[in-house]
Enzyme design. Sequence first.
Site, PDB file in Angstrom:
ATOM      1  N   SER A  50      61.042   1.369  23.247  1.00  0.00           N
ATOM      2  CA  SER A  50      61.110   2.827  23.242  1.00  0.00           C
ATOM      3  C   SER A  50      61.839   3.373  24.463  1.00  0.00           C
ATOM      4  CB  SER A  50      59.682   3.379  23.242  1.00  0.00           C
ATOM      5  OG  SER A  50      59.720   4.773  23.344  1.00  0.00           O
ATOM      6  N   GLY A  85      59.274   8.532  22.580  1.00  0.00           N
ATOM      7  CA  GLY A  85      57.935   9.050  22.332  1.00  0.00           C
ATOM      8  C   GLY A  85      57.926  10.471  21.783  1.00  0.00           C
ATOM      9  N   TYR A 193      49.207   8.126  30.661  1.00  0.00           N
ATOM     10  CA  TYR A 193      49.199   9.122  29.599  1.00  0.00           C
ATOM     11  C   TYR A 193      47.763   9.252  29.038  1.00  0.00           C
ATOM     12  CZ  TYR A 193      54.320   8.857  29.733  1.00  0.00           C
ATOM     13  OH  TYR A 193      55.628   8.900  30.130  1.00  0.00           O
ATOM     14  N   ARG A 315      62.641  -5.474  32.946  1.00  0.00           N
ATOM     15  CA  ARG A 315      63.726  -6.199  33.623  1.00  0.00           C
ATOM     16  C   ARG A 315      64.116  -7.488  32.894  1.00  0.00           C
ATOM     17  NH1 ARG A 315      67.110  -5.978  35.848  1.00  0.00           N
ATOM     18  NH2 ARG A 315      67.068  -6.784  37.981  1.00  0.00           N
ATOM     19  N   CYS A 380      74.008   6.413  29.522  1.00  0.00           N
ATOM     20  CA  CYS A 380      73.945   5.204  30.338  1.00  0.00           C
ATOM     21  C   CYS A 380      75.103   5.192  31.324  1.00  0.00           C
ATOM     22  CB  CYS A 380      74.016   3.979  29.436  1.00  0.00           C
ATOM     23  SG  CYS A 380      74.185   2.462  30.361  1.00  0.00           S
ATOM     24  N   VAL A 475     100.909   0.158  44.982  1.00  0.00           N
ATOM     25  CA  VAL A 475     102.108   0.806  44.446  1.00  0.00           C
ATOM     26  C   VAL A 475     102.260   2.234  44.961  1.00  0.00           C
ATOM     27  CG1 VAL A 475     102.371  -0.548  42.329  1.00  0.00           C
ATOM     28  CG2 VAL A 475     100.788   1.386  42.370  1.00  0.00           C
ATOM     29  N   GLU A 683      79.578  14.472  45.342  1.00  0.00           N
ATOM     30  CA  GLU A 683      78.594  14.118  44.325  1.00  0.00           C
ATOM     31  C   GLU A 683      79.114  13.064  43.355  1.00  0.00           C
ATOM     32  OE1 GLU A 683      76.539  17.396  42.620  1.00  0.00           O
ATOM     33  OE2 GLU A 683      76.179  18.238  44.590  1.00  0.00           O
TER      34      GLU A 683
HETATM   35  P1  NAP Z   1      76.525  11.265  50.380  1.00  0.00           P
HETATM   36  O1  NAP Z   1      75.428  10.999  49.431  1.00  0.00           O
HETATM   37  O2  NAP Z   1      77.327  12.481  50.226  1.00  0.00           O
HETATM   38  O3  NAP Z   1      75.876  11.232  51.848  1.00  0.00           O
HETATM   39  C1  NAP Z   1      76.630  11.482  52.967  1.00  0.00           C
HETATM   40  C2  NAP Z   1      75.723  11.633  54.174  1.00  0.00           C
HETATM   41  O4  NAP Z   1      76.507  11.879  55.313  1.00  0.00           O
HETATM   42  C3  NAP Z   1      74.733  12.745  54.073  1.00  0.00           C
HETATM   43  O5  NAP Z   1      73.497  12.250  54.585  1.00  0.00           O
HETATM   44  C4  NAP Z   1      75.293  13.847  54.982  1.00  0.00           C
HETATM   45  O6  NAP Z   1      74.130  14.445  55.523  1.00  0.00           O
HETATM   46  C5  NAP Z   1      76.120  13.077  55.984  1.00  0.00           C
HETATM   47  N1  NAP Z   1      77.385  13.730  56.380  1.00  0.00           N
HETATM   48  C6  NAP Z   1      78.281  14.367  55.598  1.00  0.00           C
HETATM   49  N2  NAP Z   1      79.332  14.782  56.320  1.00  0.00           N
HETATM   50  C7  NAP Z   1      79.107  14.390  57.593  1.00  0.00           C
HETATM   51  C8  NAP Z   1      79.835  14.509  58.795  1.00  0.00           C
HETATM   52  N3  NAP Z   1      81.014  15.132  58.836  1.00  0.00           N
HETATM   53  N4  NAP Z   1      79.305  14.006  59.915  1.00  0.00           N
HETATM   54  C9  NAP Z   1      78.113  13.383  59.890  1.00  0.00           C
HETATM   55  N5  NAP Z   1      77.377  13.233  58.792  1.00  0.00           N
HETATM   56  C10 NAP Z   1      77.865  13.722  57.638  1.00  0.00           C
HETATM   57  O7  NAP Z   1      77.564  10.082  50.375  1.00  0.00           O
HETATM   58  P2  NAP Z   1      77.367   8.524  50.323  1.00  0.00           P
HETATM   59  O8  NAP Z   1      76.111   8.090  50.954  1.00  0.00           O
HETATM   60  O9  NAP Z   1      78.636   7.987  50.869  1.00  0.00           O
HETATM   61  O10 NAP Z   1      77.297   8.222  48.800  1.00  0.00           O
HETATM   62  C11 NAP Z   1      78.438   8.435  47.968  1.00  0.00           C
HETATM   63  C12 NAP Z   1      78.049   8.507  46.535  1.00  0.00           C
HETATM   64  O11 NAP Z   1      77.596   7.262  46.048  1.00  0.00           O
HETATM   65  C13 NAP Z   1      76.923   9.491  46.373  1.00  0.00           C
HETATM   66  O12 NAP Z   1      77.169  10.311  45.273  1.00  0.00           O
HETATM   67  C14 NAP Z   1      75.740   8.648  46.135  1.00  0.00           C
HETATM   68  O13 NAP Z   1      74.831   9.276  45.255  1.00  0.00           O
HETATM   69  C15 NAP Z   1      76.341   7.397  45.477  1.00  0.00           C
HETATM   70  N6  NAP Z   1      75.457   6.271  45.787  1.00  0.00           N
HETATM   71  C16 NAP Z   1      74.276   6.235  45.142  1.00  0.00           C
HETATM   72  C17 NAP Z   1      73.400   5.252  45.449  1.00  0.00           C
HETATM   73  C18 NAP Z   1      72.082   5.202  44.739  1.00  0.00           C
HETATM   74  O14 NAP Z   1      71.208   4.495  45.143  1.00  0.00           O
HETATM   75  N7  NAP Z   1      71.884   5.928  43.654  1.00  0.00           N
HETATM   76  C19 NAP Z   1      73.697   4.295  46.388  1.00  0.00           C
HETATM   77  C20 NAP Z   1      74.923   4.348  47.027  1.00  0.00           C
HETATM   78  C21 NAP Z   1      75.807   5.375  46.719  1.00  0.00           C
HETATM   79  P3  NAP Z   1      74.115  15.639  56.576  1.00  0.00           P
HETATM   80  O15 NAP Z   1      75.282  16.498  56.221  1.00  0.00           O
HETATM   81  O16 NAP Z   1      72.780  16.276  56.403  1.00  0.00           O
HETATM   82  O17 NAP Z   1      74.230  14.979  57.899  1.00  0.00           O
HETATM   83 FE1  SF4 Z   2      70.504   0.587  32.444  1.00  0.00          FE
HETATM   84 FE2  SF4 Z   2      72.322   2.373  31.825  1.00  0.00          FE
HETATM   85 FE3  SF4 Z   2      69.867   3.181  32.378  1.00  0.00          FE
HETATM   86 FE4  SF4 Z   2      71.425   2.260  34.334  1.00  0.00          FE
HETATM   87  S1  SF4 Z   2      71.762   4.105  33.129  1.00  0.00           S
HETATM   88  S2  SF4 Z   2      69.286   1.713  33.907  1.00  0.00           S
HETATM   89  S3  SF4 Z   2      72.584   0.694  33.255  1.00  0.00           S
HETATM   90  S4  SF4 Z   2      70.498   1.919  30.658  1.00  0.00           S
END
Ligand code: NAP
Ligand code: SF4
Length: 700
Positions: A50, A85, A193, A315, A380, A475, A683
């Site tokens: 599910s 669900g 639940y 998992r 996904c 390139v 983002e």
């Molecule tokens: P991010 O999420 O945008 O974080 C950047 C960090 O740097 C923030 O904490 C920001 O906080 C700080 N920052 C920004 N500009 C700054 C500056 N000029 N000087 C000092 N600090 C600064 O970027 P990221 O960590 O590189 O991640 C990139 C993308 O990959 C994100 O969208 C993230 O969601 C994704 N990602 C996701 C995961 C996950 O586990 N889901 C893991 C890795 C990457 P302050 O401005 O408050 O200081």
């Molecule tokens: Fe798995 Fe896709 Fe969900 Fe990530 S988003 S946990 S790859 S089903």
Amino acid sequence: MEAGPLVNIMLPLVNSFKKVEDRMKDKYRHIFEPLVVGNHVIKNRIIMGSMHTGLEEGGQEDFSRMGTYFAERASTGIGLIITGGISPNEEGALDGAIFNKENQVPRHKIVTDAVHNANEDTKICMQILHSGPLATSEELVAASPVRSRIGRLVPNEMSLKVLRKQIDDFIRCAELCKKANYDGVEIIGSAGYFISTFFVNKTNLRTDEYGGSFSNKIRIATEIVKGIRESVGEDFLIIFRIPAMDMLEGGMSWDEICTLGRALENAGVSIVSTHFSWHESPVPTIATMVPRAAFTSVTKRLKKVVNVPVITSNRINMPDVAESVLANGDADLVSMARPFLADGKIFEKIKKGREDEINTCIACNQACLDHAFDKKEISCLVNPRACNETNLNYLPTTTKKTIAVIGAGPAGLAFSEIAALRGHNVELFEASDQIGGQFNLAKQIPGKEEFHETIRYFSTMIKKNGVKVYLNKKVQPIDFIGKKYDDVIVSTGVYPRSLDIPGSDEKIVISYIDAIKNIDKIGKKVVLIGAGGIGFDMAELLSHGKKNPSTNIDDFAEQWGIDFTNHPRGGVTGITSKASKSEREIYLLQRKVTPLGIALGKTTGWTHRLSLRKKEIKMLKGVTYKKIVKNGIYVSINDQEQFLECDNIIVCAGQEPARSFYNSANNVEFRMHLVGGAFEARELDAKVAIKQASELAAVI
Ligand code: NAP
Ligand code: SF4
């Protein structure tokens, strides 16, 4: 008798002449073994578990989409599907998905007809989900008025009359499911639940016949099952999800779980499905940091206690894992939910020996559960077609083009794979010596090992679809002048943002990319500037000790304080986590005053935060960076100046779009398209990049 030399020579030869499907039946003998349950034959042992899709609460059109989504999966030959669900009444509704009226039967028939027409052997059961204290309705009810740690409201106290109405509503819902041609129902009696709130002291304070002794506490579960069985007859499948390890301090004891299992069997369930953890428990059970098949030993113990078939889950994302769980006798059936989102054809690929083509679920939750909890439609990260089967299709092109793709990160790879599948000539240029882009960094983070699978998938598919790949080829637009390209896809990704703090050019300052590549050279005291996804990943990598909790089940149990062997109450009572403190002294800093990691995924962010807390990483918010010197950084927090002495400062301050190709392409003959991080770095994550690239590839 020993095989003679002739047999040793002949056997591989005979095998090589066998049809591939027969060879797979040998290789995955346990997966392909049918299971007889009452008058039903479930054709094989992997079931589609599910997964809420966000379409359940919709009308006719959403049910048509759901029908197409399930039918695609049924057509691959899977034996059993369980829907997302749906509540039996208003009180238990989570997102407004309710099945309690006769006039709702036709829309459910759209789904059951779609599945049975796609494959008459595939069974489909509807999950009856009464959310109890997690329901969103003001009318919510639970065993007692005890608020869930993650619930918004305190549930209403139930009189016996209201309680019996809940039981009747379950029965009525199952009757409607039968009318809608479902082959059965799955009742969720776990996860915090409604039904599971009766099983434990924490949430059951009742003094009537539904509280007190354990036999009273499970009365509601058996009455629901008995009532459904009496009403729908013997031929209808009743699956019950049991909390086989609820991960609650003072939760259910192993004896109680066994008693519940036997009582449900006597009440008439066809299958018991083991579920692990309540949603409010602080132990990860499905995130990517959980080892594969971590919980199946618990199912194995329950399998010895009941006579009906038992399902395991969590998992299990690849066929070899499922096969070994079944071969080991851990379960009769393996439930895979998210893997069927990540790849709707996973079962066909298993049958046909095309395992390398499986788009593996990486357990990130980013487009499935995080969306479900945010009340968005789910899909996904690695497969944006999931739940979009009616509106995102990769049909053969009628206008074959020659397309250059610049950059083999997630966006470039997704685009190339799909555009080539559709019949375009695709040439992919990558400046480095390997495909994968940022995935190559991510796969090195402890707990993110699954990214290896995504790179393997893309590597197989671009080859299969005939993409010409040029590695070590940086390139420029000038290289393309006079060439034949109709379109150029600029998927050049991102580059790390540099700091504008005085002293940023000091030797101790390095980018996260260099830090990952030279992790052994990083010193004992480290400051991380930036606490986004990458800052958290860096902290995890730098604090990683000798144990491997994301791949080794014993290490996992030790880190999170679980006892799989003795199974104290809840599996966790009295067990202290032995997560070891980081050997490096690490500061993770951000300027914002919000809690660190608040923007990480809804369903996984807490696991990352908790993991770092267990390792005593110092997480500081509201930091103003003053000046970097050769042995540290001056900061101010709440107007208090501090000096953080360190060996390295690692910059994790986000990304900027890498657009040098795009910006220098003037007066070119080809059409250019920016995708992924090169289009928008803010983002950005792999989910956004792959989705954008796939949607472009579908129409180009
Ligand atoms: P991010 O999420 O945008 O974080 C950047 C960090 O740097 C923030 O904490 C920001 O906080 C700080 N920052 C920004 N500009 C700054 C500056 N000029 N000087 C000092 N600090 C600064 O970027 P990221 O960590 O590189 O991640 C990139 C993308 O990959 C994100 O969208 C993230 O969601 C994704 N990602 C996701 C995961 C996950 O586990 N889901 C893991 C890795 C990457 P302050 O401005 O408050 O200081
Ligand atoms: Fe798995 Fe896709 Fe969900 Fe990530 S988003 S946990 S790859 S089903």
